[in-house]
Design an enzyme around this catalytic site. Sequence first.
Site, PDB file in Angstrom:
ATOM      1  N   ARG A  90       0.577   3.255  -0.281  1.00 47.26           N
ATOM      2  CA  ARG A  90       1.838   2.512  -0.276  1.00 47.26           C
ATOM      3  C   ARG A  90       2.732   2.970  -1.421  1.00 47.26           C
ATOM      4  O   ARG A  90       3.946   3.112  -1.237  1.00 47.26           O
ATOM      5  CB  ARG A  90       1.561   1.012  -0.403  1.00 47.26           C
ATOM      6  CG  ARG A  90       2.827   0.179  -0.474  1.00 47.26           C
ATOM      7  CD  ARG A  90       2.535  -1.303  -0.566  1.00 47.26           C
ATOM      8  NE  ARG A  90       3.767  -2.064  -0.649  1.00 47.26           N
ATOM      9  CZ  ARG A  90       3.835  -3.394  -0.626  1.00 47.26           C
ATOM     10  NH1 ARG A  90       2.715  -4.108  -0.515  1.00 47.26           N
ATOM     11  NH2 ARG A  90       4.992  -4.016  -0.707  1.00 47.26           N
ATOM     12  N   ASN A 144       1.071  -3.451   9.733  1.00 46.04           N
ATOM     13  CA  ASN A 144       2.359  -2.767   9.798  1.00 46.04           C
ATOM     14  C   ASN A 144       2.204  -1.264  10.029  1.00 46.04           C
ATOM     15  O   ASN A 144       1.206  -0.686   9.623  1.00 46.04           O
ATOM     16  CB  ASN A 144       3.136  -2.995   8.499  1.00 46.04           C
ATOM     17  CG  ASN A 144       3.774  -4.372   8.455  1.00 46.04           C
ATOM     18  OD1 ASN A 144       4.321  -4.831   9.443  1.00 46.04           O
ATOM     19  ND2 ASN A 144       3.699  -5.016   7.301  1.00 46.04           N
ATOM     20  N   CYS A 164       4.178 -11.193  13.048  1.00 48.64           N
ATOM     21  CA  CYS A 164       4.846 -10.985  11.760  1.00 48.64           C
ATOM     22  C   CYS A 164       5.208 -12.354  11.208  1.00 48.64           C
ATOM     23  O   CYS A 164       5.398 -13.308  11.967  1.00 48.64           O
ATOM     24  CB  CYS A 164       6.097 -10.128  11.964  1.00 48.64           C
ATOM     25  SG  CYS A 164       7.033  -9.784  10.452  1.00 48.64           S
ATOM     26  N   HIS A 194      10.819  -6.254  12.065  1.00 45.73           N
ATOM     27  CA  HIS A 194      11.551  -5.916  10.846  1.00 45.73           C
ATOM     28  C   HIS A 194      12.971  -5.434  11.136  1.00 45.73           C
ATOM     29  O   HIS A 194      13.587  -4.756  10.315  1.00 45.73           O
ATOM     30  CB  HIS A 194      10.795  -4.892   9.992  1.00 45.73           C
ATOM     31  CG  HIS A 194       9.552  -5.440   9.393  1.00 45.73           C
ATOM     32  ND1 HIS A 194       8.732  -4.716   8.550  1.00 45.73           N
ATOM     33  CD2 HIS A 194       8.963  -6.670   9.494  1.00 45.73           C
ATOM     34  CE1 HIS A 194       7.700  -5.452   8.179  1.00 45.73           C
ATOM     35  NE2 HIS A 194       7.825  -6.643   8.740  1.00 45.73           N
ATOM     36  N   TYR A 244      14.892  -7.380   5.999  1.00 45.36           N
ATOM     37  CA  TYR A 244      14.719  -5.936   6.139  1.00 45.36           C
ATOM     38  C   TYR A 244      16.017  -5.241   6.544  1.00 45.36           C
ATOM     39  O   TYR A 244      16.142  -4.025   6.386  1.00 45.36           O
ATOM     40  CB  TYR A 244      13.625  -5.619   7.169  1.00 45.36           C
ATOM     41  CG  TYR A 244      12.234  -5.875   6.664  1.00 45.36           C
ATOM     42  CD1 TYR A 244      11.541  -4.891   5.957  1.00 45.36           C
ATOM     43  CD2 TYR A 244      11.613  -7.102   6.871  1.00 45.36           C
ATOM     44  CE1 TYR A 244      10.270  -5.127   5.485  1.00 45.36           C
ATOM     45  CE2 TYR A 244      10.332  -7.344   6.392  1.00 45.36           C
ATOM     46  CZ  TYR A 244       9.667  -6.349   5.700  1.00 45.36           C
ATOM     47  OH  TYR A 244       8.400  -6.579   5.213  1.00 45.36           O
TER      48      TYR A 244
END
Length: 421
Positions: A90, A144, A164, A194, A244
């Site tokens: 990440r 995700n 989500c 998102h 987002y």
Amino acid sequence: MKLTVVGGGSTYTPELIDGFARLRDTLPITELVLVDPAADRLDLVGGLARRIFAKQDHGGRITTTSDLDAGVEGADAVLLQLRIGGQAAREQDETWPLECGCVGQETTGAGGLAKALRTVPVVLDIAERVRRANPDAWIIDFTNPVGIVTRALLQAGHKAVGLCNVAIGFQRKFAGLLGVAPSEVHLDHVGLNHLTWERAVRLGGPEGENVLPRLLAEHGDTIADDLRLPRPVLDRLGVVPSYYLRYFYAHDEVVRELGSKPSRAAEVAAMEKELLEMYGDPALDEKPALLAKRGGAFYSEAAVDLAASLLGGGGSPYQVVNTYNNGTLPFLPDDAVIETQAAVGAHGAAPLPVAPLDPLYAGLVANVTAYEDLALEAALRGGRDRVFKALLAHPLVGQYAYADGLTDRLIAHNREHLAWA
């Protein structure tokens, strides 16, 4: 009822356990299995999970294992919460795109593509093993990028629904502002994972009064601050975009911000270290307050609600999920995966009819859906050209020089996770 959580060693898991314990009348679990290859984390999380159940007098049995096949055997539902490559991957997703002047984020843009490429093959392998062990089991995907991963699962013929926590977060926020119970708030939530907008906020159900104009008039500053968008943007749109959408609506501003401070991954890694130390305390028998800063707010309530409905229990009749479009948005293919209100039950999830999407939103949805098509193709078949095409199609990239540079960086930083690289 047996549930299995793959990725059960996650620091998120105590949030899920707390929900299972509090909402046991909705979802009466008799056995819960936490599966994770990281034995050290699994021991810590599993120990805390058992103490939470014991404190709340939950009679269900919690077991832990690193053996996936054993863990999913006989499960009624399997919840996926994976992070392939961990926080180190990440950290890369959030940093190397900035070198090309693009947003660095783990679920959208170039970083989101990297996560999809790492994740889809692993999830499909897990799902196939679930199907062999128990073909009737539901797969609930919280991993995700949820839209792409859920589409991969559905196209492979799995009984899957994506989940989500963005929608339930808005539901709880709006309920608090309105002074009503969350169950009274029904969202006209539509788009892709998102990439969604709240076009109406109805009281009492899908046909209830739309109070979104009142919410924006009376609480617009609060909502705008939460989204980190200017209040006039909300007033001009007349909708509430997912947070987002800031990556799209304020891209250059976000890139400057991200380049001037430590990554979110670094913050989370430090938080996880502290959380795991807490989880090891044998006196701790509830989720710590620090977990709220980790993310995933209301994740447990959403997961319980969805699992209960899929398994024939007492879940809500309407829930926001990720599932096949099937004509809901007529400008998208039927097999696109959208995020919207759906009727959920033992049959699965069937999207509710929605009003036509304004071109301002439909154009972006169509663009990102095209990217997701190409991203899934790259995840399934590999190859530099497929990665390049997916990046070129993404509205946060969109220039061939950027796409070229990002492709090279993506492959270099993820080679160990890409069988074809």
